[in-house]
Design a protein around this motif. Structure first.
Motif, PDB file in Angstrom:
ATOM      1  N   GLU A  26      -6.431 -48.463  -2.389  1.00 57.28           N
ATOM      2  CA  GLU A  26      -7.297 -47.505  -2.470  1.00 57.28           C
ATOM      3  C   GLU A  26      -7.020 -46.771  -0.974  1.00 57.28           C
ATOM      4  OE1 GLU A  26     -11.720 -49.033  -1.458  1.00 57.28           O
ATOM      5  OE2 GLU A  26     -10.997 -49.165  -3.566  1.00 57.28           O
ATOM      6  N   LEU A  64      -5.520 -43.043  -0.220  1.00 55.83           N
ATOM      7  CA  LEU A  64      -6.388 -41.785   0.644  1.00 55.83           C
ATOM      8  C   LEU A  64      -5.753 -41.344   1.753  1.00 55.83           C
ATOM      9  CD1 LEU A  64      -9.948 -43.241   1.233  1.00 55.83           C
ATOM     10  CD2 LEU A  64      -9.222 -41.135  -0.011  1.00 55.83           C
ATOM     11  N   GLY A  65      -4.619 -42.105   2.181  1.00 54.60           N
ATOM     12  CA  GLY A  65      -3.662 -41.348   3.273  1.00 54.60           C
ATOM     13  C   GLY A  65      -3.782 -42.347   4.511  1.00 54.60           C
ATOM     14  N   GLU A 117     -15.341 -42.900   4.818  1.00 52.73           N
ATOM     15  CA  GLU A 117     -14.419 -41.856   3.827  1.00 52.73           C
ATOM     16  C   GLU A 117     -15.419 -41.361   2.471  1.00 52.73           C
ATOM     17  OE1 GLU A 117     -13.219 -46.274   2.510  1.00 52.73           O
ATOM     18  OE2 GLU A 117     -14.008 -45.259   4.344  1.00 52.73           O
ATOM     19  N   THR A 177     -11.501 -36.539   2.016  1.00 57.73           N
ATOM     20  CA  THR A 177     -10.630 -37.338   3.003  1.00 57.73           C
ATOM     21  C   THR A 177      -9.324 -37.337   2.625  1.00 57.73           C
ATOM     22  OG1 THR A 177     -12.696 -38.782   3.458  1.00 57.73           O
ATOM     23  CG2 THR A 177     -10.211 -39.600   4.023  1.00 57.73           C
ATOM     24  N   GLN A 178      -9.199 -37.191   1.230  1.00 56.33           N
ATOM     25  CA  GLN A 178      -7.633 -37.384   0.814  1.00 56.33           C
ATOM     26  C   GLN A 178      -7.114 -35.996   1.037  1.00 56.33           C
ATOM     27  OE1 GLN A 178      -7.313 -38.463  -3.247  1.00 56.33           O
ATOM     28  NE2 GLN A 178      -5.658 -39.412  -2.990  1.00 56.33           N
ATOM     29  N   GLN A 179      -7.836 -34.736   0.802  1.00 56.30           N
ATOM     30  CA  GLN A 179      -7.360 -33.595   0.994  1.00 56.30           C
ATOM     31  C   GLN A 179      -6.953 -33.168   2.493  1.00 56.30           C
ATOM     32  OE1 GLN A 179     -10.387 -30.456   0.718  1.00 56.30           O
ATOM     33  NE2 GLN A 179      -8.605 -28.841   0.713  1.00 56.30           N
TER      34      GLN A 179
END
Length: 585
Positions: free
Chosen positions: A135, A139-140, A422, A497-499
């Motif tokens: 995960e 998320l990056g 996050e 967070t992902q964006q």
């Protein structure tokens, strides 16, 4: 399958299946005996300069102590394994018993770093962290940073009270389970950094003063007690080899040196960097990170990868919360200008007088790349060292935190987030440990006395609200509440967070090799425009407004992100951020 091993000059080294060499530096001891369970004690050979050694017939699994002058039996200070804790016997292990699944991993360049700081015990030990790697990668996140894992007194601790720097804490898992965690991270493209503490030892299980008084410099003292004598070759090498041990045998991708300012022998840093460069395999990325109150930009110029930017955190925290007690006094006069200097030059304090310490602090840093600075809104220190361990969202308006979070993840500085941040975690992160008896009482009362200078805790009744660090409930109350991830608010923060990290990955990370400030313009209190020239000859522009006013801005750029919905063109609303890129004319 490939194995890795670093041969230390200290401790126990397995030379064959049933032959182990033991070495101890004990300059305060006239003689040393090796005590192996099931065998008679054997006198070790002395070289006349404090080194004692002996090679005998025993293999992996042998449990041992060193018996020094005075009859005290002590664990190995360079022990690889302490399954019964810091007061128990050390254990010989075979470092090559673990077969690496990703032995060809070379790490990642520093410009790709997005750091996630975590506490191994709160995430279920080494095995528990593995369960969360997918995960985090999705998320990056590209780096996980472990708070210190060296052996400490008791079963739970932040890690900064460690006493055996080579032995991973048994309460988190076995040495092979730690290697498996690092292997699993590498398989997912994640680097792993380790926080190391070399400026002091914890209060329980530190026997070095008994047999190695020369390990300490009694003419110098710091916040943590008597200084460590880094100017002694044996001492300097003990810690240099510790870094190499984690890098080479455990395959960590770097270390973060805690409280580097408390290491008084400045030459040690250069010696460390040279040994690392001479030892690490060609082509492998390894990163040396500093936490350094001195703001020593010279070390960053001399090859250290980056430094935690406390100045950046402190300026942002004052703007977000209005707090001005303790070290936040240093940033209370003009936090907007302080933030502007951080974004343009790295450090706020570059040699000027620090009213908090009463000394000049720092050196010029404006020539350094933005990637030399690690920026954060929260970490273990800034959250856990609060009396009640509050997270930032409990202290500031969500819209303001959201804007600052976007600044964190989209600025050219290297971003670091703290576990749970996050998903907008609200669970407190307390200071916790596991001492008993008189020591426990000293820690408990010392913690409450520490905050007696603050108006909110000058009353004894209020001080008793500060959780007992030794209580199991304090540790359990710090467990990040993962069910909050599934709430509407949690999902929104995860999506944000992902964006933001997707935007960073596409528009920013590839162009950070020599990023330079293109200027910062203050719009008003809490609001500014910061610009950087990236490698692709584009200008990254971040407008941030942490005030209740709105400002006009010039928009002739490609819009990357805006934190407020339905924003009128040409305006920067209150508590918002706008991110753009433009071509260099």
């Amino acid at each position: 399958m490939q194995t890795f091993r670093f041969r230390k000059a200290f401790g126990a080294e397995l030379e064959a299946e049933e032959r182990t060499a033991f070495t101890l530096w004990a300059p305060s001891s006239e003689e040393v005996f090796l005590e192996i369970e099931g065998m008679p004690a054997q006198k070790m050979n002395s070289d006349g300069h404090g080194h004692f050694s002996l090679t005998i017939a025993c293999g992996a699994g042998a449990r041992y102590f060193f018996r020094v002058s005075g009859g005290q039996s002590v664990p190995d200070p360079a022990s690889r394994s302490q399954p019964d804790g810091v007061l128990g016997p050390s254990v010989v292990i075979n470092p090559e018993s673990y077969h690496w699944q990703c032995p060809q991993w070379q790490g990642r360049p520093w410009n790709e770093a997005v750091i996630y700081e975590l506490h191994a015990g709160l995430l279920g030990g080494y095995r528990g962290i593995v369960l969360q790697l997918d995960e985090l990668a999705a998320l990056g996140i590209t780096v996980i940073e472990l708070m210190p894992i060296n052996s400490f007194g008791g079963s739970r601790n932040w890690g900064y009270d460690g006493v055996l720097p080579y032995a991973p804490a048994a309460s988190y898992g076995s040495p092979d389970e730690l290697k498996s965690l690092i292997d699993a991270a590498h398989a997912r493209g994640l680097m792993v950094l380790l926080d190391v503490v070399y400026n002091h030892f914890g209060p329980e299980g530190n026997f070095l003063p008994v047999y190695a008084e020369d390990f300490f410099d009694h003419e110098k003292n710091s916040t943590w007690g008597t200084d460590i004598a880094f100017d002694k070759p044996a001492v300097a090498n003990f810690f240099i080899e510790n870094v190499l041990y984690w890098l080479m045998e455990y395959r960590f991708d770097g270390v973060r040196i805690d409280a580097a300012s408390a290491i008084s022998d400045h030459a040690w840093f250069g010696a460390l960097r040279e040994r690392v460069e001479a030892t690490v395999e060609p082509g492998r990325y390894v990163h040396l990170i500093l936490e350094n109150e001195n703001n020593d930009a010279g070390l960053l110029r001399d090859g250290f990868t980056a430094q935690w930017n406390d100045d950046g955190h402190n300026a942002l925290h004052v703007l977000l919360t209005g707090e001005h007690e303790g070290y936040y006094k240093m940033f209370a006069k003009d936090p907007t200008q302080d933030l502007a200097r951080v974004l343009a030059e790295g450090f706020v304090y570059q040699g000027q007088f620090n009213p908090y310490s009463g000394k000049n602090r720092g050196m010029a840093s404006g020539d350094l790349s933005a990637t030399k600075f690690i920026l954060f809104l929260q970490n273990h220190d800034q959250t856990g060292n609060r009396a009640l361990g509050e997270r930032l969202l409990s202290l500031a308006k969500p819209e303001a935190v959201k804007a600052a979070y976007a600044l964190l993840l989209l600025s050219p500085m290297i971003p670091m987030i703290f576990m749970g941040e996050e998903w907008g975690c609200l669970t407190p992160f307390y200071f916790f440990c596991d001492f008993h008896g008189e020591l426990a009482e000293q820690v408990r009362e010392g913690r409450r006395k520490e905050f007696s200078q603050f108006p909110a805790f000058q009353d004894e009744k209020n001080r008793k609200r500060i959780p007992d660090p030794n209580a199991l409930e304090t540790f359990e109350a710090s467990l990040p509440e993962r069910t909050a991830r599934e709430t509407e608010n949690g999902k929104a923060w995860l999506a944000l967070t992902q964006q933001l990290l997707a935007l960073r990955r596409e528009w920013i990370i590839p162009y950070l090799h020599d990023v330079q400030s293109a200027g910062v313009h203050v719009l008003g209190h809490g609001a500014l425009c910061a610009r950087w020239q990236l490698d692709n000859r584009k200008i990254l522009t971040l407008f941030i407004n942490l005030s209740e006013k709105q400002y006009e801005i010039s928009e002739k750029y490609h819009l990357l992100y805006e934190s407020s919905e339905n924003r009128p063109a040409g305006l920067l609303p209150a508590l918002s951020l706008v991110a753009c890129v433009e071509d260099v004319p």
